[in-house]
Design a protein around this motif. Sequence first.
Motif, PDB file in Angstrom:
ATOM      1  N   GLY A 217       0.806  -1.217   0.000  1.00 16.20           N
ATOM      2  CA  GLY A 217       0.000   0.000   0.000  1.00 16.20           C
ATOM      3  C   GLY A 217       0.833   1.258   0.000  1.00 16.20           C
ATOM      4  O   GLY A 217       0.463   2.272  -0.604  1.00 16.20           O
ATOM      5  N   CYS A 218       1.973   1.237   0.674  1.00 15.91           N
ATOM      6  CA  CYS A 218       2.828   2.422   0.752  1.00 15.91           C
ATOM      7  C   CYS A 218       3.416   2.817  -0.600  1.00 15.91           C
ATOM      8  O   CYS A 218       3.852   3.960  -0.789  1.00 15.91           O
ATOM      9  CB  CYS A 218       3.958   2.193   1.753  1.00 15.91           C
ATOM     10  SG  CYS A 218       3.411   2.259   3.483  1.00 15.91           S
ATOM     11  N   LEU A 219       3.453   1.901  -1.541  1.00 14.53           N
ATOM     12  CA  LEU A 219       3.976   2.231  -2.872  1.00 14.53           C
ATOM     13  C   LEU A 219       3.130   3.274  -3.584  1.00 14.53           C
ATOM     14  O   LEU A 219       3.554   3.863  -4.584  1.00 14.53           O
ATOM     15  CB  LEU A 219       4.058   0.963  -3.737  1.00 14.53           C
ATOM     16  CG  LEU A 219       5.209   0.000  -3.426  1.00 14.53           C
ATOM     17  CD1 LEU A 219       5.068  -1.262  -4.267  1.00 14.53           C
ATOM     18  CD2 LEU A 219       6.561   0.658  -3.681  1.00 14.53           C
ATOM     19  N   SER A 220       1.911   3.501  -3.068  1.00 16.21           N
ATOM     20  CA  SER A 220       1.011   4.459  -3.727  1.00 16.21           C
ATOM     21  C   SER A 220       1.573   5.881  -3.724  1.00 16.21           C
ATOM     22  O   SER A 220       1.131   6.729  -4.500  1.00 16.21           O
ATOM     23  CB  SER A 220      -0.364   4.449  -3.042  1.00 16.21           C
ATOM     24  OG  SER A 220      -0.247   4.868  -1.691  1.00 16.21           O
TER      25      SER A 220
ATOM     26  N   LEU B  43       4.665   6.665  -4.427  1.00 17.52           N
ATOM     27  CA  LEU B  43       5.760   6.778  -5.393  1.00 17.52           C
ATOM     28  C   LEU B  43       5.214   7.010  -6.799  1.00 17.52           C
ATOM     29  O   LEU B  43       4.334   6.281  -7.261  1.00 17.52           O
ATOM     30  CB  LEU B  43       6.617   5.507  -5.379  1.00 17.52           C
ATOM     31  CG  LEU B  43       7.290   5.154  -4.038  1.00 17.52           C
ATOM     32  CD1 LEU B  43       8.067   3.856  -4.185  1.00 17.52           C
ATOM     33  CD2 LEU B  43       8.210   6.281  -3.581  1.00 17.52           C
ATOM     34  N   ASP B  44       5.745   8.026  -7.475  1.00 19.77           N
ATOM     35  CA  ASP B  44       5.298   8.308  -8.843  1.00 19.77           C
ATOM     36  C   ASP B  44       5.711   7.205  -9.809  1.00 19.77           C
ATOM     37  O   ASP B  44       5.040   6.957 -10.810  1.00 19.77           O
ATOM     38  CB  ASP B  44       5.886   9.638  -9.328  1.00 19.77           C
ATOM     39  CG  ASP B  44       5.323  10.817  -8.541  1.00 19.77           C
ATOM     40  OD1 ASP B  44       4.138  10.752  -8.151  1.00 19.77           O
ATOM     41  OD2 ASP B  44       6.071  11.787  -8.313  1.00 19.77           O
ATOM     42  N   ASP B  45       6.833   6.571  -9.529  1.00 20.21           N
ATOM     43  CA  ASP B  45       7.373   5.563 -10.441  1.00 20.21           C
ATOM     44  C   ASP B  45       7.358   4.174  -9.808  1.00 20.21           C
ATOM     45  O   ASP B  45       8.277   3.372 -10.006  1.00 20.21           O
ATOM     46  CB  ASP B  45       8.793   5.924 -10.852  1.00 20.21           C
ATOM     47  CG  ASP B  45       9.727   6.082  -9.652  1.00 20.21           C
ATOM     48  OD1 ASP B  45       9.210   6.143  -8.512  1.00 20.21           O
ATOM     49  OD2 ASP B  45      10.956   6.150  -9.853  1.00 20.21           O
ATOM     50  N   ALA B  46       6.307   3.887  -9.032  1.00 15.81           N
ATOM     51  CA  ALA B  46       6.233   2.595  -8.331  1.00 15.81           C
ATOM     52  C   ALA B  46       6.312   1.417  -9.300  1.00 15.81           C
ATOM     53  O   ALA B  46       7.033   0.446  -9.068  1.00 15.81           O
ATOM     54  CB  ALA B  46       4.945   2.524  -7.513  1.00 15.81           C
ATOM     55  N   GLU B  47       5.568   1.495 -10.387  1.00  8.74           N
ATOM     56  CA  GLU B  47       5.570   0.379 -11.349  1.00  8.74           C
ATOM     57  C   GLU B  47       6.949   0.189 -11.946  1.00  8.74           C
ATOM     58  O   GLU B  47       7.424  -0.936 -12.090  1.00  8.74           O
ATOM     59  CB  GLU B  47       4.541   0.637 -12.454  1.00  8.74           C
ATOM     60  CG  GLU B  47       4.475  -0.499 -13.472  1.00  8.74           C
ATOM     61  CD  GLU B  47       3.343  -0.346 -14.470  1.00  8.74           C
ATOM     62  OE1 GLU B  47       3.574  -0.549 -15.679  1.00  8.74           O
ATOM     63  OE2 GLU B  47       2.217  -0.015 -14.043  1.00  8.74           O
ATOM     64  N   GLN B  48       7.618   1.282 -12.287  1.00  6.64           N
ATOM     65  CA  GLN B  48       8.943   1.187 -12.877  1.00  6.64           C
ATOM     66  C   GLN B  48       9.931   0.566 -11.897  1.00  6.64           C
ATOM     67  O   GLN B  48      10.785  -0.240 -12.268  1.00  6.64           O
ATOM     68  CB  GLN B  48       9.431   2.574 -13.301  1.00  6.64           C
ATOM     69  CG  GLN B  48      10.769   2.568 -14.035  1.00  6.64           C
ATOM     70  CD  GLN B  48      10.747   1.731 -15.304  1.00  6.64           C
ATOM     71  OE1 GLN B  48       9.741   1.687 -16.010  1.00  6.64           O
ATOM     72  NE2 GLN B  48      11.851   1.051 -15.585  1.00  6.64           N
TER      73      GLN B  48
END
Length: 577
Positions: free
Chosen positions: A486-489, A491-496
């Motif tokens: 959930g904390c990855l939300s 980050l602008d580039d979480a998927e990358q």
Amino acid sequence: MQAAISINNQFNYASVSDGSVMRIPLSDIDEFHLKNVRRKRDDKKFTELKNDISRHGVINGITVRPHPDQSGRVEILAGYGRWEASKELGISDIPATIKRVDDKEAIAIGLSENINREDLSFFDEAVAAQRYVSLYDGDVEEAAKSLGWTAAKVRARLVIMSCAPVVLSALDDGSIKLGHAEILSQFTHKLQEGTLEKIIAEKWTVEKLRERAGKAQRLLSTAKFDVTDCQKCQHNSDLQSGLFDTHVGKAKCGNLPCFKAKTEQWLNEVRKPELEAEYGTVLIAIEKPESDRFTVSPANVGADQYQSGCTGCAKNAVILKDGINNDCGSIIPDQCIDSECHRKCVKAFKDSLKAPKVHATDKPAGAAKVDTAPEKKAAAKIEQKTPKAVIEDYRGQVRQISATHMLNNAGFKLGVMLASICKASGYKPSIDALKGATRFNAMIQACVSLDIKLIQNEINAAIAFMASESADNNQPDHEFTDLMIGCLSVLDDAEQKVIEAWKPEKASLSKLTKHGLIALCNQVGLSTAYDIAHGDNAFEKLAAGSKAEFVKGVIGFKFDWSHHAPAEMLKLIPNKN
């Protein structure tokens, strides 16, 4: 009681609330598409039922559900006898209870009515045991709970269903007893059929059959299990001659119950785990009869749905044949055990094949000819149900990726401190951004993007509250994996970051079924690259080998994974708030 009457003589049963009772025209009722679970009709009792309905009408209504594909129709789930009797008597409508249920619940309703009959025979119990075990996808314990039986009774009745059809018919009509069927279940179908004729013709008792069965033998060369321990067994026909080591093909086992028990052990402890590693979901044939599964192929769901949706789905099972017949241990692949999803896939594919009607229109002389060739509509793709083990593996990997970034995030670390204090003390934060974050995970996720000074002030206030005001406060457990993902939300580039961090490793790839691994390779383009490097159909040959060699080949192939990660893993990444 509401009557099913509407404009255009069609009633929208799909709009009726669950549990509603109404009179329904018999002409609106269809048989349940998975067929009546009741095996046959007792003509004498049916006549009595008709006479009773003729005098008093239908007192106890039937149970139906809205038809899954036609809003103006219903499917009958329970009360087949009353429905059929009413039709034969020319009655126009019948009282019914509408149940808004899926296929699994619908089957359970029909089974419940049949299993609660007072005249339930041993054969009826065997059929019920198999259908309930099938309903729970091989879980005997859950089936037993629904039946109100012991698990031992379910297993005992399930054994009966391994008898040849003629034996089951003889048990059903009373030609043989339950004990006869239990003993015959140890034999191959061919031997069962021949023995049955003698039982009936010579009127063998159960004791007589048991005595004769004790003399029956089976070639050890046909055994699927390891026969090493059989070398010194007193039931081995070659024990005294000492020829077992050199004449294993002639040795016979004279203890069929033991032979069958070892075969079942091999099926469950060796063959089934071996197949599960390669295919995923594996069910024993006796646990999932043909009536409860559907063969899935490009022909009935379309090539795209089959390849990218069905092949790696957790509901696409392999059926493992059991018993001691020659086909024991063989498999039936591509068996869908989700009737709801299968129906949707088949319907979507059929709809895609229907050509839209093209109407010719007047056009000026010399105008270009209009192409009226029908266009095929793309089938609506239904996503596969990824195996739970694969999703959990992906969740674990995304958690670790998040951890590498969150451990350096001051907001995250302070958030853990604040959430822990709040959980222990019952303190309620005063910051507007945290007032709605009452759960441990939600509070930490909110802190990740807050000003550090604000969080520090709240920590000081929480500590003060804990020291002077708080009472004991036990909060529910929390899931750290959900927290970290959930904390990855923020980050602008979480998927990358996930894509850059993920690497194909043996432990992770081995959790995929073979079909799932093929789908992943197709998704990232590895299959095409492999053929270019090794020649046409090279990837297909690699995939045709054992799963272990397949995984090894994929990992060993020089492929640039730096821009790829499994699609199911990327779906776990939350959207940025």
